[in-house]
Scaffold this motif. Structure first.
Motif, PDB file in Angstrom:
ATOM      1  N   GLU A 185       2.023  -3.612   5.006  1.00  0.00           N
ATOM      2  CA  GLU A 185       1.588  -4.517   3.942  1.00  0.00           C
ATOM      3  C   GLU A 185       0.196  -4.132   3.443  1.00  0.00           C
ATOM      4  N   ARG A 186      -0.184  -4.712   2.291  1.00  0.00           N
ATOM      5  CA  ARG A 186      -1.492  -4.409   1.709  1.00  0.00           C
ATOM      6  C   ARG A 186      -2.594  -4.630   2.754  1.00  0.00           C
ATOM      7  N   TYR A 191       0.238   1.033   4.325  1.00  0.00           N
ATOM      8  CA  TYR A 191       0.475   0.549   2.964  1.00  0.00           C
ATOM      9  C   TYR A 191       0.455   1.736   1.994  1.00  0.00           C
TER      10      TYR A 191
END
Length: 809
Positions: A185-186, A191
């Motif tokens: 994820e960010r 990412y």
């Protein structure tokens, strides 16, 4: 509710299930975890810690992914060329080959042509449609021209690409790193890296399993994952390995922050976290999995990592740097060896594929890779560490006159205690003896020599004899035999021949005139021979030379002779004894395990038949020798079974006079020329065969013999310090080993035999076949003997007229 008294001992005999594995995340004291992990590792790997001597070939450092901790991947503007050229790849590989490397590690970025035009243009100029296609090509060049075994670490590949690489590589790999979706994820380290998604990587690992590719994977720790997420990652790998059995090693790699990356300020994995993860991995996977931690990422922590449960250091290069971690130099091998020894372990090299896969080459390798792996490996599946071969005119790799006195506790020390108490060793204990290296090897050889000194003193015996191989025509198709003329293939073999009774008797008489007390008679199983043939030979020699000891006919010849006359084995042996036969050579034993006999001699007598002939001979007062022919397709467990069968029969009959290890001479053997056998035993394995035989047969068989035609003079000098007390015969003629490719001559006359033995600090003594002392006139006659008359072995095999035909009486 989790219990505070989490019982770890139960995991010594079984692996934790998923629920139990997840419970390891609780606050369990570290020491019990480490102790269990180390015990499991010792159970599966003994005192060995392995490494792979390698070169690192970064075929391209372009990558479509953007991992936040990586300095391996570069932008096209940073490079003078997007891909290494063929010449550069081969230069690296050849430098590695010269330094004793076996592995060519191809590491490269994931599918850079999908991101960079520069990569696409470079591939087009090279003439390839994809990075994977160029990788297959260059790996093939390294395999064919540099002799190294490629290991492929190329990121996500499709099934066709992995299959193509399987043709030119010994193994492949990809780090799972983590199953944590959070990390993609960010703000997470993965990412923006589509190839680092857990489901993508797990699918790739599973695909390797379906394709039967030995595979390396592992996890990266310290990048933001939790302990529980590490456990889940390890369980995901374990589930795939349980399904396909293809995971060959598990890497536990600690994160190390690098400058100029998004994670430059991220703290590295703590030492106790690395230790905990290694220990948990060992407990989850059990004793047999190979678990490694890169030594260059934890310098100075070698003893600690071994204590946590690793058994492997991974690839270590004497030539190239670690391009993924360029700030972390590889340790020098000798330093790594010393550090490993400080932890009580022995460092040994391996191939880029592990032994359990080498035992099933047809399952795990392409045919060309299988051939290369077989040539490079020893009986245990580890690297062949010397270039000595039985019968070759080469010096032994380790010249010394004795073995140092060392104290070795543990299993080997316990085995010594059992032997000294007169207890029989088990198959597992004998196999363990065959696996010793380092100080344990020295200890086993020294122990064997202590037993030899106790039983035989400082004397070394030999018999003045002549080998007479009356025919090389044979209708059997033993894969190890280069003597038999079952083929017209050119090589070192002789032409077909068949000696008549006159020539056999002439050779025996000439041997008598040169001081011989024994003639040893064996040959191929000629299609025209019957039991009467063997009776005729004995009668002829006894009539001409009534005092000559006739040592003749293998169990195969006895069985074939009995069958052709329609009588039992006992009846034929009684007739042969009456005709003058005194003892039998215990040849045709090869490996007394039908699993191996089905491979090397499927049409020959089986184990039970061989033992039946020998036991019958002993019951009739016909002593025999015992032999083993080793170093081809078998493994130490087969050696152990062979020794046990000899020992068990000796306990019953007491008829074995000596044990004679016969190293497989590979050069002209059909099995080797068909790429189906190893290139003979290593020198270490030859030493161990003689030493372990002395230990196993202590109190049962007093004489351990070494073959000078196969071991050479320098080899003999080492074996005399490892339990050997007998050098067999002077031979005068030797056809079987010579046909297989030996170069150590056909005769070692008494003058030379005495000199060789005295040079080793021992006392030479001539003996009879049954280990008595020859009459003095025989001994005197053996020195200064005239040259042998030229022998004419060639004869048209079409007719057997006047050549011991089956009907001759």
């Amino acid at each position: 509710m989790r219990t505070k008294t989490f019982q770890l001992d139960r995991f010594f005999d079984r692996r934790p299930d998923r629920e139990e594995a997840r419970a390891l995340d609780v606050s369990i004291p570290g020491e019990p975890l480490l102790l269990l992990a180390a015990a499991l590792r010792d159970q599966g790997h003994g005192d060995l810690v392995t490494y792979s001597p390698k070169v690192f070939i970064p075929l391209t450092v372009l990558c479509r992914d953007v991992c936040h901790y990586c300095t391996f991947a570069k932008q096209p503007r940073e490079l003078s060329q997007p891909y290494l050229a063929e010449s550069q790849v081969l230069e690296i590989a050849r430098a590695g080959e010269q330094q004793g490397c076996h592995e060519a590690l191809f590491t490269l970025g994931d599918k850079p042509e999908l991101r960079y035009r520069a990569a696409r243009e470079a591939l087009d100029q090279l003439g390839f449609a994809s990075t994977a296609e160029y990788l297959v090509h260059t790996a093939g060049l390294v395999f064919d021209q540099a002799g190294l075994l490629p290991h492929i670490n190329a990121g996500i590949l499709d099934s066709d690409e992995m299959s193509a690489l399987r043709e030119v590589s010994a193994s492949q790999g990809i780090m799972l790193e983590s199953v944590s979706e959070r990390l993609t994820e960010r703000g997470g380290p993965h990412y923006g890296s589509p190839d680092k998604r857990p489901e993508v990587r797990l699918a790739n690992i599973e695909q390797a399993g379906r394709l039967k590719i030995p595979f390396t994977t592992g996890i990266l720790i310290g990048i933001g994952e939790t302990r529980l997420e590490r456990i889940e990652s390890l369980l995901a790998i374990r589930e795939l390995d349980d399904r396909y059995g293809h995971i060959q090693e598990l890497i536990i790699q600690p994160f190390r922050a690098k400058a100029d990356t998004l994670m430059a300020a991220h703290p590295p994995a703590e030492d106790d976290e690395l230790d905990w993860t290694i220990a948990v991995a060992r407990i989850l996977f059990g004793q047999h999995m190979s678990i490694q931690a890169p030594p260059n990422l934890s310098p100075g922590a070698e003893t600690r990592l071994i204590a946590a449960g690793i058994n492997d250091w991974g690839g270590v290069s004497p030539v190239t740097l670690d391009h993924v971690n360029p700030e972390a130099p590889w340790p020098h091998i000798e330093v790594l060896r010393e550090k490993t020894a400080q932890a009580g372990k022995t460092l040994v090299p391996r191939l880029p594929v592990y032994p359990r896969f080498i035992e099933e080459p047809k399952v795990w390798f392409s045919s060309r890779v299988s051939d290369r792996v077989r040539i490079r490996s020893d009986s245990t599946g580890l690297v062949r560490t010397d270039r000595w071969f039985p019968g070759a005119l080469t010096e032994v790799p380790d010249r010394r006159g004795s073995f140092p006195a060392v104290t070795v506790p543990g299993t080997i020390g316990q085995i010594r205690i059992r032997v000294e108490k007169g207890l029989d060793l088990t198959e597992a204990e004998i196999t363990r003896l065959f696996l010793v290296r380092g100080e344990e090897f020295d200890y086993a050889c020294a122990f064997a020599d202590d037993l030899r000194d106790e039983v035989n003193g400082s004397t070394v015996t030999y018999v003045v004899n002549r080998n007479i191989n009356y025919t090389n025509i044979c209708h059997y198709r033993c894969g190890f035999c280069a003597f038999s003329k079952s083929s017209t293939r050119k090589g070192l073999r002789d032409q077909p021949y068949l000696l008549d009774t006159g020539e056999i008797t002439r050779r025996a008489a000439e041997a008598w005139d040169r001081g011989a007390t024994e003639v040893c008679l064996q040959g191929g199983i000629h299609p025209d021979f019957t039991g009467q043939t063997y009776l005729s030979i004995c009668n002829a020699i006894r009539e001409a030379l009534p005092d000559m000891h006739i040592h003749a006919f293998s169990p195969l010849e006895i069985q074939q002779g009995a069958e052709t006359l329609g009588i039992g084995i006992r009846e034929l042996l009684e007739a042969l004894k009456e005709a003058g036969l005194s003892t039998l050579p215990g040849t045709a034993a090869e490996i007394l395990d039908d699993e191996i006999r089905q491979i090397i001699c499927p049409d020959k007598i089986n184990t039970a038949q061989w033992l039946e002939v020998i036991e019958t001979a002993h019951a009739l007062g016909l002593p025999t020798t015992a032999t083993i022919m080793f170093g081809h397709v078998e493994h130490p467990r087969h050696w152990a079974r062979h020794l046990l069968r000899i020992r068990n029969l000796q306990t019953i009959s007491g008829g074995f006079t000596e044990f004679v290890p016969l190293p497989f001479v590979h050069q002209e053997a059909p099995l080797f020329r068909r790429h189906s056998a190893r290139s003979g035993p290593t020198f270490r394995e030859c030493m161990l065969m003689h030493a372990v035989a002395r230990i196993v047969f202590h109190g049962q068989i007093s004489n351990i013999q070494a073959s000078w035609t196969k071991m050479g003079r320098s080899g003999i000098s080492q074996l005399l310090a490892a339990g050997v007390n007998d050098l067999g015969g002077t031979l005068m003629n030797e056809s079987i080993s010579r046909a297989a490719g030996t170069r150590n001559g056909q005769e070692l006359p008494p003058e030379d035999m005495d000199e060789l033995i005295r040079q080793c600090g021992r006392t030479p003594i001539q003996r009879t076949t049954l280990y008595g002392r020859p009459k003095q006139d025989r001994i005197n006659c053996s020195y200064g003997a005239p040259q042998l008359l030229p022998v004419v072995a060639m004869a048209p095999p079409v007719s057997t007229d006047n050549r011991v035909p089956a009907t001759q009486s």
